[in-house]
Design a protein around this motif. Structure first.
Motif, mmCIF file in Angstrom:
data_model
loop_
_atom_site.group_PDB
_atom_site.id
_atom_site.type_symbol
_atom_site.label_atom_id
_atom_site.label_comp_id
_atom_site.label_asym_id
_atom_site.label_seq_id
_atom_site.Cartn_x
_atom_site.Cartn_y
_atom_site.Cartn_z
ATOM 1 N N UNK A 164 -5.277 -6.406 -1.323
ATOM 2 C CA UNK A 164 -3.904 -6.287 -0.810
ATOM 3 C C UNK A 164 -3.393 -7.632 -0.289
ATOM 4 N N UNK A 165 -4.255 -8.344 0.406
ATOM 5 C CA UNK A 165 -3.841 -9.660 0.905
ATOM 6 C C UNK A 165 -3.584 -10.635 -0.243
ATOM 7 N N UNK A 207 0.838 -1.198 0.000
ATOM 8 C CA UNK A 207 0.000 0.000 0.000
ATOM 9 C C UNK A 207 0.880 1.259 0.000
ATOM 10 N N UNK A 208 1.925 1.237 0.829
ATOM 11 C CA UNK A 208 2.815 2.390 0.918
ATOM 12 C C UNK A 208 3.463 2.682 -0.437
ATOM 13 N N UNK A 230 2.026 -10.007 -13.932
ATOM 14 C CA UNK A 230 1.164 -9.260 -14.829
ATOM 15 C C UNK A 230 -0.235 -9.139 -14.230
ATOM 16 N N UNK A 231 -0.465 -8.115 -13.425
ATOM 17 C CA UNK A 231 -1.751 -7.879 -12.757
ATOM 18 C C UNK A 231 -1.994 -8.898 -11.638
ATOM 19 N N UNK A 232 -1.879 -8.398 -10.433
ATOM 20 C CA UNK A 232 -1.898 -9.274 -9.262
ATOM 21 C C UNK A 232 -2.880 -8.802 -8.213
ATOM 22 N N UNK A 284 -9.051 0.356 -5.508
ATOM 23 C CA UNK A 284 -8.779 -1.090 -5.631
ATOM 24 C C UNK A 284 -7.951 -1.632 -4.463
ATOM 25 N N UNK A 285 -7.352 -0.713 -3.672
ATOM 26 C CA UNK A 285 -6.477 -1.180 -2.589
ATOM 27 C C UNK A 285 -7.278 -1.585 -1.354
#
Ligand SMILES: *[C@@H]1O[C@H](CO)[C@@H](O)[C@H](O)[C@H]1NC(C)=O
Ligand SMILES: *[C@@H]1O[C@H](CO)[C@@H](O)[C@H](O)[C@H]1NC(C)=O
Ligand SMILES: *[C@@H]1O[C@H](CO)[C@@H](O)[C@H](O)[C@H]1NC(C)=O
Ligand SMILES: *[C@@H]1O[C@H](CO)[C@@H](O)[C@H](O)[C@H]1NC(C)=O
Ligand SMILES: *[C@@H]1O[C@H](CO)[C@@H](O)[C@H](O)[C@H]1NC(C)=O
Ligand SMILES: *[C@@H]1O[C@H](CO)[C@@H](O)[C@H](O)[C@H]1NC(C)=O
Ligand SMILES: *[C@@H]1O[C@H](CO)[C@@H](O)[C@H](O)[C@H]1NC(C)=O
Ligand SMILES: *[C@@H]1O[C@H](CO)[C@@H](O)[C@H](O)[C@H]1NC(C)=O
Length: 424
Positions: A376-377, A36-37, A221-223, A370-371
């Motif tokens: 995030x997990x 996130x940071x 590629x997109x996670x 989206x975060x």
């Protein structure tokens, strides 16, 4: 008396072995907070189109961001006793914009965390993510691969020395440019040279020329897009049922939920060992797994039950739009499918949330929105998986080994003492 002493000693040995669990990774901070940071450090830029023509300014800004991060991380690595080196690869290539061809300049940034092995013993792995985007959407290119690489690098240089892991073989972190380019209208496959083509055919070839063995490349590629709702994984009219029938069956059993990371690989001697090692690392990074991952819990302790699903390319498979969808340009550049850029083929797999085959933001995304904890997990699980993989395949466990050695010496010495005492 003798048995009692031996039993006690075995308990001591068992405890000291458990304490030096070689798979203990993590750290004194949470992976989700770090992800996130880093996203927030580049406030807003991940939301923008970063295509070489239509998003040139945002793309240049992202390059500067990556270069600054790379310099900072290189410094951190040196402080922690690593040998880290950076490279900039500049190139010129052709891309297709509408029906025109345009010549653009591209820049790949490469950061190498060198292992302690001599070159003749070095077996590097490469992790790569592109930082540019498609022409008119950021939705399927949100930049999570770049953030994953930065998070992972920082986490490795902090944790490996602290946990007595010695990095033996090198890890290459590559930030590639110009992923989206000219497509062959007939087959939908990329033609010519992307940033990843340039990386594989020129930079990597030279880097590997005096090294032992290339373990392979993992393309990120997109996670970020996790969706556990039924039917959030879009399969209609893609031909996935025919092209990847085993995966399709698993998707159907799971109500077509988008709660997995796809591992894309060829079913051959090049990719299978790498794919297996990554799947093993994924399994080990689960919170259900017996090996404690250690470190601080992520801020939200209810952890996701994310899955890994393999999309396996077999020779002579049914060709459909889904086949092209899973053939992203980085991976096919390293596979060198079209043999257009010389003869070298490398092992390469992709980890992806499947981009626009997963329900969620499809066009211009608000990356901040989206975060979520879940997303995030989900992304943190991939970062942890790569860390497990690197610890398993690129390090020697110097600390745990010496504590094992001393335990054995202690046990043997004490047992001799116990037997001696018992006898006399
Ligand atoms: C890489 O290293 C060189 C020195 O070798 C340095 O001048 C440069 O600023 C570094 N950073 C990047 C991002 O290239
Ligand atoms: C690419 O870089 C060269 C110099 O290296 C420059 O002359 C040329 O104008 C650049 N092309 C584009 C499209 O920016
Ligand atoms: C690495 O190479 C150096 C010099 O060539 C040599 O002194 C050293 O013993 C080598 N180390 C290993 C582990 O082979
Ligand atoms: C990773 O390490 C395992 C054993 O530790 C080994 O079996 C496997 O071949 C390695 N994988 C790669 C891709 O080097
Ligand atoms: C990972 O776990 C899954 C589910 O438990 C299992 O089916 C699979 O064989 C495991 N893979 C490896 C490589 O250990
Ligand atoms: C998840 O998928 C469902 C079903 O397709 C969709 O309605 C929803 O908007 C998705 N959620 C997110 C957060 O994208
Ligand atoms: C993006 O999402 C964040 C967090 O949900 C919100 O604060 C912000 O206003 C949104 N930005 C735009 C441009 O919609
Ligand atoms: C933890 O995550 C769950 C599921 O993602 C979410 O519903 C919940 O609100 C989160 N809790 C906190 C304290 O953030």
């Amino acid at each position: 008396m003798k048995c009692y002493v031996l039993g006690l000693l075995l308990t001591v040995l068992g405890t000291s072995l458990a304490a030096s669990d070689p798979l203990m990774v993590g750290g004194s901070y949470s992976t989700t907070d770090n992800i996130k940071r880093i996203f927030k450090d580049r406030d807003g830029n991940f939301d923008k189109i970063r295509h070489p023509t239509t998003g040139a300014k945002a793309r240049a800004d992202m390059l500067t961001f990556i270069q600054n991060k790379v310099e900072m991380l290189q410094l951190l690595a040196k402080q922690k006793g690593f040998h880290a080196a950076n490279y900039t690869q500049q190139f010129t290539t052709d891309i297709q914009v509408s029906y025109d061809h345009k010549t653009v300049n591209g820049t790949n940034v490469i950061l190498v965390l060198h292992g302690t092995a001599n070159n003749t013993e070095d077996e590097p792995v490469m992790l790569l993510a592109n930082y540019d985007t498609a022409r008119n959407t950021n939705a399927v290119n949100e930049g999570s691969g770049v953030v994953a690489l930065l998070t992972l690098f920082e986490s490795l240089v902090q944790d490996l020395p602290a946990k007595n892991f010695e990095l033996k073989s090198s890890v290459i972190f590559a930030f590639t440019d110009v992923a989206h380019k000219k497509y062959d209208e007939e087959t939908g496959t990329p033609r010519g040279e992307t940033g990843a083509h340039k990386l594989g055919s020129e930079w990597l070839r030279i880097f590997m020329s005096d090294r032992k063995h290339f373990r392979g490349a993992v393309v990120l590629d997109n996670l970020l897009n996790y969706n556990s709702t039924g039917r959030s994984q879009l399969v209609q009219d893609t031909g996935i049922d025919k092209s990847f029938s085993t995966s399709y069956t698993k998707l159907a059993e799971n109500a077509f939920s988008g709660d997995f990371v796809a591992l894309v690989h060829r079913n051959d001697d090049m990719d299978n060992p790498l794919a297996n090692a990554i799947e093993e690392a994924w399994n080990r990074s689960s919170h259900h797994h017996k090996d404690k991952t250690g470190g601080q819990q992520d801020s939200n302790s209810t952890q996701l039950d994310a899955k890994l699903l393999r999309f396996t390319f077999n020779k002579n498979m049914f060709v459909s739009p889904s086949v092209n969808h899973f053939l992203n340009s980085e991976q096919s550049a390293l596979w060198n499918e079209h043999a257009s850029i010389g003869q070298t083929q490398y092992p390469a797999i992709t980890l992806t949330d499947t981009r626009n085959l997963r329900a969620g933001c499809r066009q211009m995304c608000n990356v901040s929105a989206m975060l979520t904890d879940e997303n995030l997990q989900f992304m943190a699980r991939t970062v942890k998986t790569l860390k497990h993989f690197i610890i398993q395949n690129q390090t020697v466990d110097s600390g745990a080994f010496s504590s094992l050695q001393s335990s054995v010496i202690f046990l043997v010495g004490s047992a001799i003492f116990a037997i001696y005492n018992g006898r006399y």
